[in-house]
Design a protein around this motif. Structure first.
Motif, PDB file in Angstrom:
ATOM      1  N   THR A 154     -67.843  54.409 -30.470  1.00 25.45           N
ATOM      2  CA  THR A 154     -68.273  53.392 -31.153  1.00 25.45           C
ATOM      3  C   THR A 154     -68.558  52.352 -30.338  1.00 25.45           C
ATOM      4  O   THR A 154     -67.849  52.118 -29.407  1.00 25.45           O
ATOM      5  N   ILE A 155     -69.669  51.756 -30.599  1.00 29.94           N
ATOM      6  CA  ILE A 155     -69.971  50.596 -29.587  1.00 29.94           C
ATOM      7  C   ILE A 155     -70.781  49.523 -30.286  1.00 29.94           C
ATOM      8  O   ILE A 155     -71.529  49.938 -31.425  1.00 29.94           O
ATOM      9  N   THR A 156     -70.662  48.309 -29.912  1.00 32.95           N
ATOM     10  CA  THR A 156     -71.507  47.108 -30.604  1.00 32.95           C
ATOM     11  C   THR A 156     -72.504  46.534 -29.598  1.00 32.95           C
ATOM     12  O   THR A 156     -72.223  46.589 -28.559  1.00 32.95           O
ATOM     13  N   ALA A 157     -73.830  46.621 -30.134  1.00 33.72           N
ATOM     14  CA  ALA A 157     -74.779  46.199 -29.189  1.00 33.72           C
ATOM     15  C   ALA A 157     -76.132  45.761 -30.106  1.00 33.72           C
ATOM     16  O   ALA A 157     -75.939  45.633 -31.361  1.00 33.72           O
ATOM     17  N   SER A 158     -77.108  44.938 -29.372  1.00 36.56           N
ATOM     18  CA  SER A 158     -78.274  44.286 -30.058  1.00 36.56           C
ATOM     19  C   SER A 158     -79.247  45.494 -30.120  1.00 36.56           C
ATOM     20  O   SER A 158     -79.986  45.643 -28.946  1.00 36.56           O
ATOM     21  N   LEU A 159     -79.856  45.630 -31.091  1.00 32.26           N
ATOM     22  CA  LEU A 159     -81.051  46.271 -31.490  1.00 32.26           C
ATOM     23  C   LEU A 159     -82.285  45.575 -31.334  1.00 32.26           C
ATOM     24  O   LEU A 159     -82.361  44.326 -31.935  1.00 32.26           O
ATOM     25  N   CYS A 160     -83.172  45.863 -30.609  1.00 35.45           N
ATOM     26  CA  CYS A 160     -84.537  45.217 -30.450  1.00 35.45           C
ATOM     27  C   CYS A 160     -85.232  45.360 -31.563  1.00 35.45           C
ATOM     28  O   CYS A 160     -85.656  46.479 -32.005  1.00 35.45           O
ATOM     29  N   LEU A 161     -85.688  44.269 -32.265  1.00 33.03           N
ATOM     30  CA  LEU A 161     -86.529  44.613 -33.553  1.00 33.03           C
ATOM     31  C   LEU A 161     -88.152  44.369 -33.339  1.00 33.03           C
ATOM     32  O   LEU A 161     -88.654  43.802 -32.171  1.00 33.03           O
ATOM     33  N   ASP A 162     -88.765  44.761 -34.246  1.00 35.11           N
ATOM     34  CA  ASP A 162     -90.123  44.780 -34.207  1.00 35.11           C
ATOM     35  C   ASP A 162     -90.697  43.256 -34.128  1.00 35.11           C
ATOM     36  O   ASP A 162     -91.777  43.015 -33.440  1.00 35.11           O
ATOM     37  N   SER A 163     -89.780  42.532 -34.722  1.00 36.04           N
ATOM     38  CA  SER A 163     -90.226  40.807 -34.648  1.00 36.04           C
ATOM     39  C   SER A 163     -90.144  40.280 -33.132  1.00 36.04           C
ATOM     40  O   SER A 163     -90.482  39.108 -33.096  1.00 36.04           O
ATOM     41  N   GLY A 164     -89.651  41.125 -32.391  1.00 36.31           N
ATOM     42  CA  GLY A 164     -88.994  40.449 -30.989  1.00 36.31           C
ATOM     43  C   GLY A 164     -87.741  39.713 -31.171  1.00 36.31           C
ATOM     44  O   GLY A 164     -87.464  39.644 -29.865  1.00 36.31           O
ATOM     45  N   GLN A 165     -87.015  39.833 -32.186  1.00 35.23           N
ATOM     46  CA  GLN A 165     -85.672  39.458 -32.037  1.00 35.23           C
ATOM     47  C   GLN A 165     -84.721  40.570 -31.827  1.00 35.23           C
ATOM     48  O   GLN A 165     -85.095  41.778 -31.633  1.00 35.23           O
ATOM     49  N   GLN A 166     -83.474  40.155 -31.710  1.00 34.60           N
ATOM     50  CA  GLN A 166     -82.484  41.034 -31.693  1.00 34.60           C
ATOM     51  C   GLN A 166     -81.447  40.902 -32.683  1.00 34.60           C
ATOM     52  O   GLN A 166     -81.121  39.935 -33.269  1.00 34.60           O
ATOM     53  N   GLN A 167     -80.888  42.004 -33.142  1.00 27.22           N
ATOM     54  CA  GLN A 167     -79.876  42.224 -33.955  1.00 27.22           C
ATOM     55  C   GLN A 167     -78.936  42.819 -33.687  1.00 27.22           C
ATOM     56  O   GLN A 167     -78.736  43.840 -33.276  1.00 27.22           O
TER      57      GLN A 167
END
Length: 378
Positions: free
Chosen positions: A336-349
């Protein structure tokens, strides 16, 4: 042509010896064995297995024609030349009717032996060629009949097609009797709907002049059968004269594949119903599959996503951490890991990703399934 063994039968021993000597001089491949009577000739025949028999006509006891008839009872194709001093059209006709290969009248001078040598050479060459052709046809027939595939030989006619020959597998696959198929057109044998599909493929093969492969479902007495087919043209003098159609019954396989496709479609619908992104990777960490939510978030399509390293979906500074997590999950079975997914909008989540290893039928690790849960608000 290799060596030629000749059995020469003549009651005149001096002439027989002279003939043997001159023939062997005319052609070094000739090996001549002589017999003084038809009876002796028949005794030698089984031991010698000659390539050709040369026989006189007038001999005491069994004459040349009777000798020929006795030979033909067991050796229907063996070259037999009647070489006789008694000549007439009647004898020649009787000899040919009885199955003689050739007829030659004895004459004075040595020129006749050159002619006889040529006749022997021609007869043996022709017989060997015919024997080779017979053997080839027999081999072809054995392969044709014992092939695992159904095999059809189809004549190409001016206005359509006609079934010329089939093996037993065709009858097994279709439930048709040979009499219902051979000599018939596709429509006569298979009915209107089936013949449309079959004849259409045959016309395509003729037009393309090369092997075509296709799958077709036909209705036969045994039921609906899915055929996997290869059709190959036989071209002579620039024209497609026949087609060789090889097919197998893949009905059960087709049904299994259809069932598998349906099951996959159901599973895909279930995965696409998830509100969370889901990724499947191979053992190298490259994407093999994404659900609808994952594609939506990252702006990918299935085509653009497949083969992409999963690390490419994350910021540069987190890619090494993601790679380590992938290795850990492949090694231990889960992580299990927590990380920021790069979104199509250019933001991260921010997502918490849970990875579980996948195995193949041999229980070898085949990749990972990774499910993300949004933790951006926590």
């Amino acid at each position: 042509m290799g060596g030629v063994d000749i059995l020469h039968v003549d009651d005149d021993k001096g002439l027989a010896s002279l003939t043997a000597d001159l023939l062997e001089r005319k052609d070094s491949r000739f090996n001549v064995v002589t017999a003084a009577s038809a009876t002796e000739g028949l005794q030698l025949l089984s031991d010698l297995s000659p390539d050709c028999i040369v026989s006189d006509f007038e001999m005491p006891g069994i004459d040349g024609l009777e000798f020929l008839q006795a030979v033909r009872e067991k050796h229907s194709k063996l070259p037999f030349i009647l070489f006789t001093g008694r000549g007439s059209e009647e004898i020649a006709s009787d000899a040919i009717s009885a199955g003689a290969t050739d007829y030659l009248q004895k004459q004075s001078g040595t020129e006749q032996y050159e002619l006889l040598a040529n006749r022997i050479n021609n007869a043996v060459t022709r017989n060997r060629s015919e024997q080779k052709l017979r053997e080839t046809k027999e081999e072809y027939a054995a392969v044709f009949e014992n092939a695992r595939n159904g095999l059809l030989l189809v004549d190409v006619e001016q206005d359509g097609f006609r079934f010329r020959r089939c093996n037993s597998r065709v009858l097994e696959f279709t439930g048709l009797a040979e009499s219902e198929l051979i000599g018939k057109t596709p429509q006569e044998a298979l009915g209107y709907e089936n013949s449309r599909a079959v004849a259409g493929a045959y016309r395509k093969c003729v037009a393309m002049r090369e092997t075509i492969t296709y799958t077709v479902t036909l209705t036969h007495p045994v039921g609906d059968v899915v055929h996997e087919v290869n059709t190959t043209p036989i071209i002579r003098d620039g024209e497609v004269e026949q087609l060789v159609v090889a097919f197998t019954d893949i009905t059960e396989r087709h049904a299994r594949e259809q069932k598998l496709r349906e099951e996959r479609a159901v599973i895909q619908q279930a995965l696409d119903a998830l509100d969370e992104p889901l990724f499947v990777t191979d053992i190298d960490g490259r994407l093999k599959h994404c659900n609808h939510r994952a594609l939506e978030l990252t702006g990918n399509t299935e085509e653009t996503a497949v083969g992409t390293p999963i690390t490419a979906l994350f910021p540069d500074e987190e890619r090494e951490t993601i790679a380590d997590a992938v290795d850990d999950a492949l090694r231990t079975g889960r992580t299990t890991i927590t990380a920021s997914l790069c979104l199509d909008s250019g933001q991260q989540q921010r997502y918490e990703f849970r990875a579980h290893s996948l195995t193949d039928l041999d229980n070898n690790t085949a990749g990972l399934v990774i499910l993300g849960q949004d933790v951006s608000d926590t």
